[in-house]
Design an enzyme around this catalytic site. Structure first.
Site, PDB file in Angstrom:
ATOM      1  N   ASN A   1      77.928  32.649 135.154  1.00  0.00           N
ATOM      2  CA  ASN A   1      77.977  32.879 133.708  1.00  0.00           C
ATOM      3  C   ASN A   1      79.280  33.578 133.300  1.00  0.00           C
ATOM      4  OD1 ASN A   1      75.398  31.810 133.457  1.00  0.00           O
ATOM      5  ND2 ASN A   1      74.391  33.802 133.435  1.00  0.00           N
TER       6      ASN A   1
ATOM      7  N   ASP B   1      76.444  39.198 130.635  1.00  0.00           N
ATOM      8  CA  ASP B   1      77.476  38.427 131.317  1.00  0.00           C
ATOM      9  C   ASP B   1      78.564  38.008 130.328  1.00  0.00           C
ATOM     10  OD1 ASP B   1      75.733  38.641 133.456  1.00  0.00           O
ATOM     11  OD2 ASP B   1      74.871  36.649 133.141  1.00  0.00           O
TER      12      ASP B   1
END
Length: 327
Positions: free
Chosen positions: A52, A257
């Site tokens: 991610n 993320d």
């Protein structure tokens, strides 16, 4: 700036519970919890913390080197990441196990209950970062994100031995780490990432006070959800950056993320800590508005307009340079 991102690469199985977890938990029965939630939806998406973060960095104009372990079922996922600017040439492919699975239920208030099956991820402990950097070149920063705990410790040790700047992101793996392991991961990190709860858990695991943690790291970055993020450096007044607000929150998986990708991209483009955190917060909101951790896109005009509203014209102008390079 050459970035190596180590950590989990997974497939996300995301479900939604229309009620509230808090209404299902009986205070006098917490020692005997046995619950099953009937969920309304199932979304199967690409995920994993390292993947991610690398995806977000790719959209922002970087070519991060992704380091982790996957199964033979990774070929389509790998092609997707490559298409979006991620170098997957050093991802280890297992001959036995499948790519890791993240299984998550989100309630009406965006609270989550999740489980993670590591699968091939356990083989990441066999990856030698020294070999990777010898072939790919010396990076400016190594991010050690949640992964097989033995791999995280190995990557941290190798980074120190090679004199590489590293950032520590123990996050979800704090629950699995012993005190000495947590101390080894954090010590000498240029950047330490946690959320509010993990900050307290980190102190409990390491046996260190907040001051003692700050004595050992460069900048401690603590994400606080809708309250934004706080950056703390030893001897300086903590800096709090508010979140970019939204009325279109869709799914919180991967928001942290997204922040990390935006923040590291900002630093990589020479922005100040404050500006980098502002870009990170805006990028996190973009992720929050999308179901799936890698389904969003860079809309520089919209992003800058929202940062202007939240942080002012000068901040947006400074950050625009970073986005121009990405475009």
């Amino acid at each position: 700036m050459r970035l190596v991102v180590t950590g989990s690469i997974a497939t996300d199985h995301l479900t939604a519970f229309p009620g509230l977890f808090s209404e299902q938990l009986l205070p006098d029965q917490l020692a005997n919890v046995s619950l099953s939630f009937l969920v309304d939806d199932l979304q199967i998406r690409r995920g994993g913390v390292a993947a991610n973060i690398a995806f977000g960095l790719g959209l922002l104009g970087f070519t991060p080197l992704l380091v982790g372990a996957v199964g033979a079922d990774f070929s389509e996922y790998g092609a997707w990441l490559h298409k979006h600017g991620v170098d997957v040439s050093h991802v280890k492919v297992s001959e036995q196990a499948q790519t890791a699975r993240f299984m998550c239920i989100t309630d009406r208030d965006q609270n989550q209950i999740a489980a993670f099956y590591p699968g091939a991820m356990v083989e990441s402990r066999h990856i030698d970062l020294a070999d990777v950097t010898a072939r790919a070149g010396r990076p400016d920063l190594v991010l050690v994100a949640p992964d097989d705990p033995a791999a995280m410790l190995r990557h941290t040790s190798t980074s120190r031995r090679l004199g590489l700047v590293h950032a520590a992101d123990p996050s979800q793996q704090l629950a699995r780490l012993e005190g000495e392991e947590a101390r080894r991961l954090v010590d000498a990190a240029q950047v330490l990432f946690t959320n509010e709860y993990e900050a307290a858990l980190l102190c409990e695991r390491t046996g260190w006070s907040e001051r003692q943690v700050l004595d050992r790291v460069g900048t401690w970055v603590t994400t606080r959800g809708p309250k934004g993020v706080t950056l703390t450096t030893r001897g300086d007044v903590p800096l709090t950056v508010p979140a970019v607000p939204t009325e279109k929150a869709a799914e919180p998986t991967g928001v942290g993320d997204g922040f990390r990708a935006g923040y590291l991209a900002g630093l990589g483009r020479g922005l100040s800590q404050e500006r980098a955190a502002q870009l990170g917060c805006a990028w996190a909101t973009t992720v929050l508005e999308t179901v799936g951790t890698q389904e969003y896109r860079l809309d520089a005009e919209d992003l800058l307009a929202r940062m202007t509203d939240t942080y002012g014209v000068n901040a947006a102008a400074d950050i625009a340079r970073c986005l121009e390079v990405a475009a």
